[in-house]
Scaffold this active site. Structure first.
Site, PDB file in Angstrom:
ATOM      1  CB  CYS A  23      -3.642   2.977  -1.862  1.00 64.32           C
ATOM      2  SG  CYS A  23      -4.819   4.321  -1.684  1.00 64.32           S
TER       3      CYS A  23
ATOM      4  CG  ASP B  72       0.302  -2.297   6.450  1.00 63.79           C
ATOM      5  OD1 ASP B  72      -0.634  -2.510   7.253  1.00 63.79           O
ATOM      6  OD2 ASP B  72       0.152  -1.647   5.401  1.00 63.79           O
TER       7      ASP B  72
ATOM      8  CE  LYS C 212      -7.358  -0.575   6.027  1.00 59.21           C
ATOM      9  NZ  LYS C 212      -8.308  -0.317   4.937  1.00 59.21           N
TER      10      LYS C 212
ATOM     11  CG  HIS D 112      -1.958   0.979   1.309  1.00 56.81           C
ATOM     12  ND1 HIS D 112      -1.730   2.306   1.596  1.00 56.81           N
ATOM     13  CD2 HIS D 112      -3.302   0.860   1.124  1.00 56.81           C
ATOM     14  CE1 HIS D 112      -2.884   2.951   1.594  1.00 56.81           C
ATOM     15  NE2 HIS D 112      -3.848   2.101   1.306  1.00 56.81           N
TER      16      HIS D 112
ATOM     17  CD  GLN E  69      -6.570  -4.837   4.041  1.00 53.24           C
ATOM     18  OE1 GLN E  69      -7.513  -5.615   4.132  1.00 53.24           O
ATOM     19  NE2 GLN E  69      -6.743  -3.548   3.819  1.00 53.24           N
TER      20      GLN E  69
END
Length: 413
Positions: free
Chosen positions: A371, A207, A233, A130, A210
């Site tokens: 993104c 990261d 999220k 991203h 997700q």
């Protein structure tokens, strides 16, 4: 699977009742919400926790001399403990509140990067990242004379670990990688990536935006140096995120912003900074958001998470099966290890047009480059249609998606 044959199946229909927004119609059709990679919906308990804070406890946290401040502070700090337990952080002080995953990466890049990087240093970032895990590193690299280099991705959307190994040398200071690709759904082998980074003398930032909504994350087992994710999220409010860091690194890093809360004493002769985690939390925080996130964690912890993960895996498998059986659909991202993302193109149709026609039938998806322009460029496409699933989705939602796609195809192709 045989050991779980007597375990009741995950009841997605029962869970759906906890999410008020799913009980509506859009354009005359029952809503099918398949945009969970962009933001998840909020259970009633989270919404109520935020309302309760504003109706009963609204006050600034810490240092207050009255009951409202005491109650707000207690709930605020209790949420930090809940999140620390949720990701198995050794100490709650390793949980830093941010405005989201993006600010978490920026904080590390600005604070650790500005105080550590030197000319000639290298930062490796996976090519499927991203933008929020690319641009902050480019900004600090430009300032310090370092370089940001992509870790190659194979045609199926998985990281090329052999190429990664070839990139590692003693000039690599940081490896930044997503736990799960938002654009492709690829589940990256982050534990191995962290191990390889450490063997080369580099740090690793993961990261997890997700990942955290799909299965339990153990930051100590991963041994990552930093882990970042967003509340919105994770079935919590928007505008809030979490940065986890190893304590020694956080202690050594200078403050990211100056202001109230992050100080111990201030004078014009000099300022002494507060201890962790407050050193990185300048100003009044998103108190209601933190309390809401704490409630979201409670909600998740009360679920059958293994059952939810199995349900999501079955949904993705069914959606991919339907996609392969539907003429004109090209899947983008076919790694062996994936979760909850169906990214695809409809032959002869622009993704934005597909998304518009799906919305007219009550099916919410996301279109565009997500993104993640570098990986789209690698695949030679401008973007995709992305359907992304959560545990409150059902096989009926997948069927509605493909019924809507078949109708849309009649107008577009």
């Amino acid at each position: 699977m045989s050991e779980q044959s007597h375990t009741p199946a995950f009841d997605a229909e029962r869970v759906r009742a906890d999410f008020p927004i799913l009980q509506q119609q859009v354009n005359g059709h029952p809503l099918v919400y398949l945009d969970n990679a962009a933001t998840t919906q909020k259970p009633r308990a989270v919404i109520q926790a935020i309302v309760d804070y504003y109706e009963q406890d609204n006050s600034n946290v810490h240092r207050g001399a009255h009951a409202l401040a005491d109650r707000a502070t207690e709930k605020f700090e209790a949420a930090r403990v809940k999140v620390a337990d949720f990701i198995n952080a050794a100490q709650a002080r390793q949980v830093i509140w941010t405005r989201g995953t993006t600010e978490g990466v920026n904080l590390v890049a600005s604070s650790w990067g500005r105080s550590t990087l030197q000319a000639g240093d290298r930062i490796l970032v996976s090519a499927m990242e991203h933008h929020s895990n690319i641009v902050p590193w480019q900004l600090i690299a430009q300032e310090k004379g370092a370089t940001v280099e992509p870790i190659p991705v194979l045609d199926d959307g998985s990281i090329d670990l052999d190429a990664f190994a070839g990139l590692l040398d003693d000039r690599v200071r940081m490896v930044a990688c997503g736990h799960v690709s938002n654009a492709l759904g690829t589940v990256n082998p982050v534990q191995e990536i962290v191990r390889m980074a450490h063997a080369a003398g580099a740090l690793a930032l993961i990261d997890g935006a997700q990942a955290v909504s799909h299965w339990p994350v153990d930051v100590q087992a991963l041994d990552c140096d930093f882990y970042v994710f967003s509340s919105h999220k994770l079935f919590g409010p928007t505008g809030l995120g979490v940065l986890y860091g190893k304590e020694a690194l956080l202690e050594a890093m200078p403050p990211y912003q100056g202001g109230g809360e992050m100080i111990e004493t201030v004078s014009f002769a000099g300022t002494r900074f507060n201890q962790l985690p407050y050193k990185f939390e300048a100003g009044t925080p998103d108190i209601a958001g933190v309390i809401g996130l704490g409630t979201a964690v409670d909600y998740l912890q009360a679920l059958d998470r293994a059952g939810a993960a199995a349900h999501e895996a079955a949904l993705l498998a069914y959606a991919e099966e339907r996609a392969r059986a539907t003429p004109g659909i090209r899947l983008v991202g076919t790694a062996q290890q994936k979760t909850s993302v169906l990214s695809f193109l409809l032959e002869g149709a622009h993704p934005n047009d597909v998304g518009l026609l799906l919305d007219q039938q009550g099916v919410a998806v996301r279109t565009g480059n997500h993104c993640a322009q570098p990986i789209m460029e690698q695949f030679g496409i401008a973007g995709t249609v992305r359907a992304s699933f959560s545990f409150y989705n059902t096989r009926a939602d997948v069927d509605r998606l493909f019924e809507a796609l078949i109708k849309a195809r009649q107008f577009l192709v």
